[in-house]
Design a protein around this motif. Structure first.
Motif, PDB file in Angstrom:
ATOM      1  N   GLY A  35      -9.180  13.505   1.752  1.00 62.00           N
ATOM      2  CA  GLY A  35      -9.302  12.152   1.391  1.00 62.00           C
ATOM      3  C   GLY A  35     -10.480  11.434   2.007  1.00 62.00           C
ATOM      4  N   ASN A  38     -12.102   3.545   1.353  1.00 59.87           N
ATOM      5  CA  ASN A  38     -12.575   2.907   0.171  1.00 59.87           C
ATOM      6  C   ASN A  38     -14.106   2.204   0.457  1.00 59.87           C
ATOM      7  OD1 ASN A  38     -11.511   0.965   1.717  1.00 59.87           O
ATOM      8  ND2 ASN A  38     -11.503  -0.453   0.021  1.00 59.87           N
ATOM      9  N   LEU A  62      -6.605   8.185  -0.945  1.00 61.18           N
ATOM     10  CA  LEU A  62      -7.777   7.129  -0.721  1.00 61.18           C
ATOM     11  C   LEU A  62      -7.121   6.009   0.293  1.00 61.18           C
ATOM     12  CD1 LEU A  62     -10.387   5.550  -1.538  1.00 61.18           C
ATOM     13  CD2 LEU A  62      -9.006   4.238  -2.932  1.00 61.18           C
ATOM     14  N   GLU A  63      -7.965   5.931   1.418  1.00 59.69           N
ATOM     15  CA  GLU A  63      -7.246   4.989   2.161  1.00 59.69           C
ATOM     16  C   GLU A  63      -8.135   3.584   2.357  1.00 59.69           C
ATOM     17  OE1 GLU A  63      -6.590   4.213   7.198  1.00 59.69           O
ATOM     18  OE2 GLU A  63      -7.457   6.074   6.231  1.00 59.69           O
ATOM     19  N   THR A  78     -10.189   1.366  -7.638  1.00 62.02           N
ATOM     20  CA  THR A  78     -11.172   2.150  -7.152  1.00 62.02           C
ATOM     21  C   THR A  78      -9.905   3.510  -7.486  1.00 62.02           C
ATOM     22  OG1 THR A  78     -12.533   0.932  -5.801  1.00 62.02           O
ATOM     23  CG2 THR A  78     -12.253   3.389  -5.427  1.00 62.02           C
ATOM     24  N   ALA A  79      -8.745   3.473  -6.831  1.00 62.37           N
ATOM     25  CA  ALA A  79      -7.795   4.488  -6.743  1.00 62.37           C
ATOM     26  C   ALA A  79      -7.526   4.961  -8.440  1.00 62.37           C
ATOM     27  CB  ALA A  79      -6.568   4.100  -6.088  1.00 62.37           C
ATOM     28  N   CYS A  82     -10.614   6.665  -9.866  1.00 59.13           N
ATOM     29  CA  CYS A  82     -10.935   8.089  -9.047  1.00 59.13           C
ATOM     30  C   CYS A  82      -9.821   9.083  -9.523  1.00 59.13           C
ATOM     31  CB  CYS A  82     -10.924   7.783  -7.679  1.00 59.13           C
ATOM     32  SG  CYS A  82     -12.502   7.082  -7.101  1.00 59.13           S
ATOM     33  N   PHE A  84      -6.478   8.786  -8.514  1.00 59.97           N
ATOM     34  CA  PHE A  84      -5.619   9.123  -7.515  1.00 59.97           C
ATOM     35  C   PHE A  84      -4.151   8.877  -7.878  1.00 59.97           C
ATOM     36  CE2 PHE A  84      -9.247   8.559  -4.869  1.00 59.97           C
ATOM     37  CZ  PHE A  84      -9.033   9.414  -3.846  1.00 59.97           C
TER      38      PHE A  84
END
Length: 84
Positions: A35, A38, A62-63, A78-79, A82, A84
């Motif tokens: 991972g 962000n 994603l953290e 964003t997650a 991408c 996730f």
């Protein structure tokens, strides 16, 4: 039972600038979980990194390390972007 670890390509709560290169050199390690944060790179780079991790058969994370409402919503988008 085998312990699992998440490899986060980060330093001081930011994704390292060469995360894609680092992942490329380590992707064959017997580590399933990978991972990044962000923050620290453009979203297009995040998409490439997440795609490379998925192509290598990794489970990705994603953290989100930003905490105001707008940034959290952006992290959620964003997650999604991408995969996730």
């Amino acid at each position: 039972m085998r312990p699992d670890i998440i490899i986060m390509l980060t330093h001081h709560d930011r994704t390292v600038e060469n995360a894609l290169e680092v992942f490329g050199t380590c992707k064959d390690l017997p580590v399933r979980y990978w991972g990044f944060k962000n923050v620290g790179m453009p979203k297009d780079y995040m998409k490439k990194l997440a795609a490379a991790m998925k192509a290598a058969g990794k489970t990705t994370f994603l953290e989100v390390v930003t905490y105001d409402e707008a940034s959290c919503l952006d992290g959620a988008q964003t997650a999604i972007d991408c995969g996730f």
